[in-house]
Design a protein around this motif. Structure first.
Motif, PDB file in Angstrom:
ATOM      1  N   ASP A 142       2.867   0.974   4.857  1.00 28.42           N
ATOM      2  CA  ASP A 142       3.891   1.831   4.272  1.00 28.42           C
ATOM      3  C   ASP A 142       4.247   1.331   2.864  1.00 28.42           C
ATOM      4  OD1 ASP A 142       6.332   3.766   5.613  1.00 28.42           O
ATOM      5  OD2 ASP A 142       6.636   2.839   3.647  1.00 28.42           O
ATOM      6  N   GLN A 161       6.598   6.688  -5.142  1.00 23.40           N
ATOM      7  CA  GLN A 161       6.245   5.639  -4.175  1.00 23.40           C
ATOM      8  C   GLN A 161       6.154   4.281  -4.848  1.00 23.40           C
ATOM      9  OE1 GLN A 161       2.547   7.379  -2.651  1.00 23.40           O
ATOM     10  NE2 GLN A 161       3.572   7.560  -0.675  1.00 23.40           N
ATOM     11  N   SER A 205       6.830   1.249   1.347  1.00 22.28           N
ATOM     12  CA  SER A 205       8.112   0.527   1.277  1.00 22.28           C
ATOM     13  C   SER A 205       7.890  -0.991   1.411  1.00 22.28           C
ATOM     14  CB  SER A 205       9.061   1.023   2.374  1.00 22.28           C
ATOM     15  OG  SER A 205       8.500   0.713   3.630  1.00 22.28           O
ATOM     16  N   SER A 261      -1.459   0.871  -2.121  1.00 25.63           N
ATOM     17  CA  SER A 261      -0.448   0.527  -1.109  1.00 25.63           C
ATOM     18  C   SER A 261      -1.186   0.014   0.117  1.00 25.63           C
ATOM     19  CB  SER A 261       0.425   1.737  -0.746  1.00 25.63           C
ATOM     20  OG  SER A 261      -0.363   2.745  -0.164  1.00 25.63           O
TER      21      SER A 261
END
Ligand SMILES: Cc1ncc(COP(=O)(O)O)c(C=O)c1O
Length: 461
Positions: A403, A430, A405, A400
């Protein structure tokens, strides 16, 4: 119609080679046409009259070209997509040119001999029992289905039920014990084989996605004497983690369960001294499934279904008919007795060629090199501020940047920019970028420019 086959086949082979050579040199592109344009290029009414084969091939190349994806290239890191080695690709061209049906020895002694030799070499590389049977199937989905079909036969036979004759209606219910992070093909196999997905008893995993052996013990204990198929995994599709095959198989066998190992790519860890410890105990299982079209870099489609009990494997998968010359009880089992299909492409030529091209040292090197490249990717990304979510034990990296998201936006930006192709996944709640390094032609430079592209994608999205 007079057809110059030499010219026709040479044209097709030359186009394949062109694609392969340019895919390594040019930016990896998404298909540049939308679905409607491609449908139009292939579509229109089927003409009533024949078309010259040369024209057909030219039209096919023109229609397909904009819709080809560079999955065979060195910077395609999505799914678990292997490359296609030169000898294996050429062998597959030969398999098509020769058009051998690999059902049995009468139809193609050469295909049979190639499958037997390639099957033996593969067992040796993967550390599987010398006496195990090998069926050449379309891929790991088919191999997993075969393994569970043979297991179904055995565990029901153990409780006095002949599933081949009596089917599953009224049979003692079977439990499929598999980790929460099993590959989805296990669920499809459960559906196809008539168990239904409700018969799957999920077992929790550890932090890396390998089965928790203590939880497995508790689950098995709770089953008491119910017939059980335990599905283990060599190579979690997200993290590359391998189950503790030795402990898990020993536990399962103490309780009379059948053990199948889904090792679509991870079984190949056995081929390298640097990773073989990850699949320690693999030889103890009852059946195994793997792919040649992933880490071995054989062209699609090609998987292998292995079974420790060759006779049971053949008894489960075979069929008989009076016209099937060269098959039957008076002969040894035939190749088609080990697969769900009877008529089959001669997949053994390509596997034989890939292995011969590499040798045992070359296969070990392929595994080591791609694992080292995965680690390099993780290091480069981490140095650029990314978080790495898994222990990079094999060829898979979970990332990642910022974040989680933002993952889908980053993946989208990277795919649009075109230096490399990565996909997204959801793991342990996630959204993460998923990198799979499975192509023999990937170099350190490919990793470096791709890591830079991923970091650029993150900065721009
Ligand atoms: C662990 C695992 N099992 C099974 C499969 C299915 O393989 P195939 O698509 O060759 O059937 C995959 C594909 O990525 C996999 O990673």
């Amino acid at each position: 119609m007079d057809v110059d086959l030499h010219q026709l086949f040479a044209r097709a082979a030359a186009e394949g080679a062109r694609h392969r050579v340019t895919v390594a040199d040019h930016p990896l592109q998404q298909p540049s046409l939308d679905r409607e344009s491609l449908a139009a290029a292939f579509g229109g009414p089927l003409g009533a009259d024949p078309t010259d084969p040369g024209r057909v091939v030219d039209d096919l190349i023109a229609a397909a070209h904009p819709g080809l994806v560079g999955t065979v290239g060195p910077r395609f890191f999505g799914f678990v997509i292997g490359g296609a080695s030169p000898a294996a690709t050429a062998a597959d061209l030969l398999a098509t040119g020769w058009d051998q049906c690999a059902y049995n020895e009468v139809l193609s002694p050469a295909a049979a001999a190639a499958e037997r030799a390639a099957g033996n070499w593969t067992k040796q590389l993967l550390g599987l029992p010398e006496t195990a049977s090998v069926g050449f199937v379309t891929g790991a989905q088919a191999a997993n289905t075969v393994g569970l079909a043979v297991g179904r036969q055995r565990v029901l036979r153990d409780v006095g039920w002949d599933v081949a004759r009596d089917g599953l209606f009224g049979a003692p219910p079977i439990v499929i014990v598999a980790s929460e992070e099993r590959h989805a093909t296990i669920d499809r196999a459960a559906r196809l084989l008539g168990f239904g997905t409700r018969s799957i008893e999920p077992v929790a995993t550890n932090a890396q996605g390998a089965i928790d052996v203590d939880r497995l013990r508790t689950t098995l204990d709770a089953l008491r004497d119910r017939p059980a198929l335990v599905c283990l995994q060599a190579g979690n599709v997200n993290t590359g983690a391998c189950d503790d095959l030795r402990s898990a198989t020993t536990l399962a066998h103490e309780r009379g369960a059948w053990v199948h190992v889904d090792g679509a790519f991870g079984l190949w860890a056995a081929a390298s001294p640097s990773t073989a410890h990850l699949v320690d105990g693999v030889e103890l299982a009852d059946s195994w499934g793997t792919d040649a079209h992933k880490w071995l870099n054989v062209p699609y489609d090609c998987g292998l279904a292995f079974c420790a009990d060759a006779a049971l494997h053949a008894a489960t998968m075979s069929y008989a008919a009076s016209y099937l010359t060269g098959s039957g009880a008076d002969s040894d089992y035939v190749l088609g007795d080990l697969t769900p299909e009877s008529s089959r492409r001669a997949r053994g030529f390509a596997v034989w060629a890939a292995l011969r091209e590499l040798g045992t040292g070359g296969v070990a090197d392929l595994v080591e090199r791609t694992c080292a490249l995965a680690r390099r990717m993780a290091e480069r990304l981490a140095a650029g501020g990314a978080s790495i979510h898994n222990d990079v034990v094999l060829n898979q990296v979970l990332v990642s940047i910022g974040d989680p998201s933002r993952t889908d936006a980053i993946v989208d930006a990277v795919q649009r920019e075109g230096t490399c192709w990565v996909g997204g996944t959801t793991w342990h709640g996630q959204r993460l970028i998923r990198v799979s390094v499975s192509n023999a032609t990937t170099t350190e430079r490919d990793i470096d420019v791709s890591a830079d592209a991923i970091l650029r994608g993150a900065a721009s999205s």
